[in-house]
Every structure is written in structure tokens, then in C-alpha cells.
Design an enzyme around this catalytic site. Structure first.
Site, PDB file in Angstrom:
ATOM      1  N   HIS A  92      -4.344  -4.703  -0.641  1.00 53.72           N
ATOM      2  CA  HIS A  92      -5.767  -4.475  -0.868  1.00 53.72           C
ATOM      3  C   HIS A  92      -6.559  -5.733  -0.510  1.00 53.72           C
ATOM      4  O   HIS A  92      -6.185  -6.840  -0.902  1.00 53.72           O
ATOM      5  CB  HIS A  92      -6.031  -4.168  -2.345  1.00 53.72           C
ATOM      6  CG  HIS A  92      -5.824  -2.746  -2.734  1.00 53.72           C
ATOM      7  ND1 HIS A  92      -4.578  -2.220  -3.025  1.00 53.72           N
ATOM      8  CD2 HIS A  92      -6.714  -1.728  -2.913  1.00 53.72           C
ATOM      9  CE1 HIS A  92      -4.722  -0.942  -3.375  1.00 53.72           C
ATOM     10  NE2 HIS A  92      -6.006  -0.616  -3.304  1.00 53.72           N
ATOM     11  N   ASN A 128       1.976 -10.214  -1.903  1.00 48.04           N
ATOM     12  CA  ASN A 128       1.083  -9.229  -2.479  1.00 48.04           C
ATOM     13  C   ASN A 128       1.487  -8.823  -3.887  1.00 48.04           C
ATOM     14  O   ASN A 128       0.653  -8.539  -4.726  1.00 48.04           O
ATOM     15  CB  ASN A 128       1.034  -7.994  -1.579  1.00 48.04           C
ATOM     16  CG  ASN A 128      -0.034  -7.010  -2.012  1.00 48.04           C
ATOM     17  OD1 ASN A 128      -1.145  -7.392  -2.324  1.00 48.04           O
ATOM     18  ND2 ASN A 128       0.324  -5.739  -2.052  1.00 48.04           N
TER      19      ASN A 128
END
Length: 290
Positions: A92, A128
Site C-alpha cells: 500500500h 512491507n
């Protein structure tokens, strides 16, 4: 308040989305509380911007399936084929949680909207999925913001460098940038005569910029696929840098954000001005007192 996209005036000061200095074609895609400027050639975002009202953030369940945005050509987006069978995650850019404020329904719709491929970029899983500093920067800024309503605008994207390594028809970015901005919005609005603590009668804008390097991790992924020797796995590094440096590195017009930099020497350029961060206490979010 509800916003249909990134709102430049959200902080009480006009803060436009950073845009490419070279005038390249971008597709502007709007979502609840955030916007994405998609580079259709690189198939990744050149800028994302989100507005966050920390006072009404909601903790909604993680729900959403990654999907292509039908408003952009499929070939202009880095889709599911980039992320299958490897150590790359759909990272994201606008965090799932950031636009999730307001009513429960508004928060649910906004967080689900973050699962659009234009809001993703390849990030090595150990980057991430970690709980390291990078993923907590927005929370740290929200905790620091001295405005009563805790409003923050955050801009994030990969650095789209010409030398990024090719992988499955996509150049995988090695670095990511983030700029967080905040101001004393409610204090300014509460004064009867419209006078605030700003030097010109308006809210005081502040900004801090960060750069993350995942070069060693990407080299490991691409080398393992190609059969080349795999380099040692190095930890990703996070830096606080002058806001103007993001403009230089990413080729963006950062507008009023550069002058609002909390670093005491925002005009300094180059690696000598970068502050490597290890823990949240290393972050500087206020100008030093004279």
C-alpha cells in the site's frame, strides 16, 4: 467532513499534490479521502496524497480485494502478474488505515478503496510486512501534531528512477519517499477575528520528509529469479531528509512543503543532510529552539 479525494485545503493552507517537474502524462484517480497520480508508462504512482483526521480515525476490519481500477487502462497498471510466485508484496502507498475516519460506514468504504492496484507498488515482503519505522511514520506524526483536531496530509510514492531494475516487464523501484504535513487548523478557526498563531494570520504549516531504500532486498529477489548470485540480504534503511530533497530525487514540485520543513537546514542538499533513523525517537518533527 467528507472528502471525495485528496483535499488541498484540508490543513487550512493550500497544499497541492506534488506533481512531476518534467510535465509527463499522468492519470489522476480519486478515491475517498485520497488521490493517486498514475504514471501510465511506468505503471506505478508518481504521487499519492491522503488526508487524515486523527480525531475520528476508526479501527475497521481489514477487508478488501486487490483490483484493477477500471478508469485506467489495464496495461497502465502493475497488476497481479507482478506479485505472483515471488517475494514481492502489493505494498500500500496510501495505508489502508489512513483514510478510515469519519463514520463507521465512511471508514469502511475508504479503507476498502485502498486495495486498488494504482495504490500499490512492489515491496519486498520483509520490508512491507515488518513493524519497522516506515510503516509507523503516519502514526508518529499524528501523535506529535499539536493541532487539536490532529489533521495530517501524507504524500507517498516510489522514486521512479530510470535505472530501476526490470522484472516481468516492470521496473521495480528501489526507493520510496514520504512527506507528512500538519498545521494548527482548529486553533486558527476558533479565533473570533480569524487570527491564528501563524505569522500571517493563518495556520502554521509544518512538514517532514522521509526516504526508504530497499535496494539490497530487490536485488535479492531479481537475482534469485534470474539465477544470478544472490547478494547478502541487507536491512532496508530509512532516512529523514530535507523536503526539497524529495523534489530533487523524485523530480517533483513539492510546492509550499519545502518552506515548511521542520529540519533546521532545509536548503542543504545531498546525502550529508540525510538523517538515518533507527527508532521513532530519531525523527525530528519540530524545529530546534534558537
Amino acid at each position: 467532513m467528507t472528502t471525495a479525494s485528496y483535499e488541498p485545503g484540508f490543513l487550512g493552507v493550500d497544499v497541492p499534490l506534488p506533481r512531476p517537474l518534467d510535465g509527463r502524462e499522468v492519470l489522476e484517480l480519486t478515491y475517498p479521502r485520497f488521490s493517486v497520480l498514475l504514471d501510465p508508462v511506468r505503471r506505478l504512482a508518481v504521487t499519492t496524497g491522503v488526508v487524515i483526521d486523527g480525531a475520528t480515525l476508526r479501527d475497521v476490519p481489514r477487508r478488501g480485494d486487490w483490483r484493477l481500477d477500471p478508469r485506467a487502462p489495464a496495461e497502465a497498471q502493475a497488476g497481479p502478474e507482478i506479485y505472483s510466485g515471488n517475494d514481492l508484496d502489493r505494498g500500500h502507498l496510501v495505508r489502508r488505515r489512513d483514510p478510515g475516519w469519519g463514520t463507521d460506514e465512511q471508514a469502511r468504504v475508504a479503507t476498502a478503496a485502498t486495495f486498488a492496484y494504482p495504490n500499490a507498488a512492489p515491496q519486498v515482503a520483509s520490508f512491507n510486512q515488518s513493524k519497522e519505522l516506515w510503516l509507523g511514520l503516519e502514526d508518529h506524526v499524528l501523535e506529535h501534531a499539536d493541532a487539536e483536531d490532529l489533521r495530517v496530509s501524507v504524500f507517498t510514492a516510489p522514486v521512479l528512477d530510470d535505472d530501476d531494475p526490470p522484472y516481468r516487464g516492470l521496473q521495480v523501484p528501489l526507493r520510496f519517499w514520504k512527506i507528512a504535513a500538519w498545521s494548527s487548523v482548529r486553533a486558527a478557526r476558533a479565533t473570533p477575528a480569524g487570527v491564528s498563531d501563524g505569522p500571517d494570520g493563518g495556520p502554521v504549516l509544518a512538514a517532514a520528509a522521509f526516504l526508504l531504500d530497499q535496494s539490497d532486498l530487490v536485488e535479492r529477489v531479481t537475482a534469485s529469479v534470474s539465477g544470478a548470485a544472490v547478494p547478502p540480504l541487507g536491512a532496508f534503511r530509512t532516512f529523514q531528509v530535507p523536503v526539497a530533497e524529495i523534489g530533487d530525487v523524485a523530480g517533483l514540485d513539492v510546492g509550499p512543503l519545502a518552506a515548511a520543513d521542520v529540519l533546521e537546514t532545509p536548503s542543504v542538499r545531498g546525502a550529508g543532510a540525510w538523517r538515518e533513523l533507527a527508532v521513532p525517537d530519531d525523527i525530528r518533527l519540530a524545529r530546534p529552539r534558537p
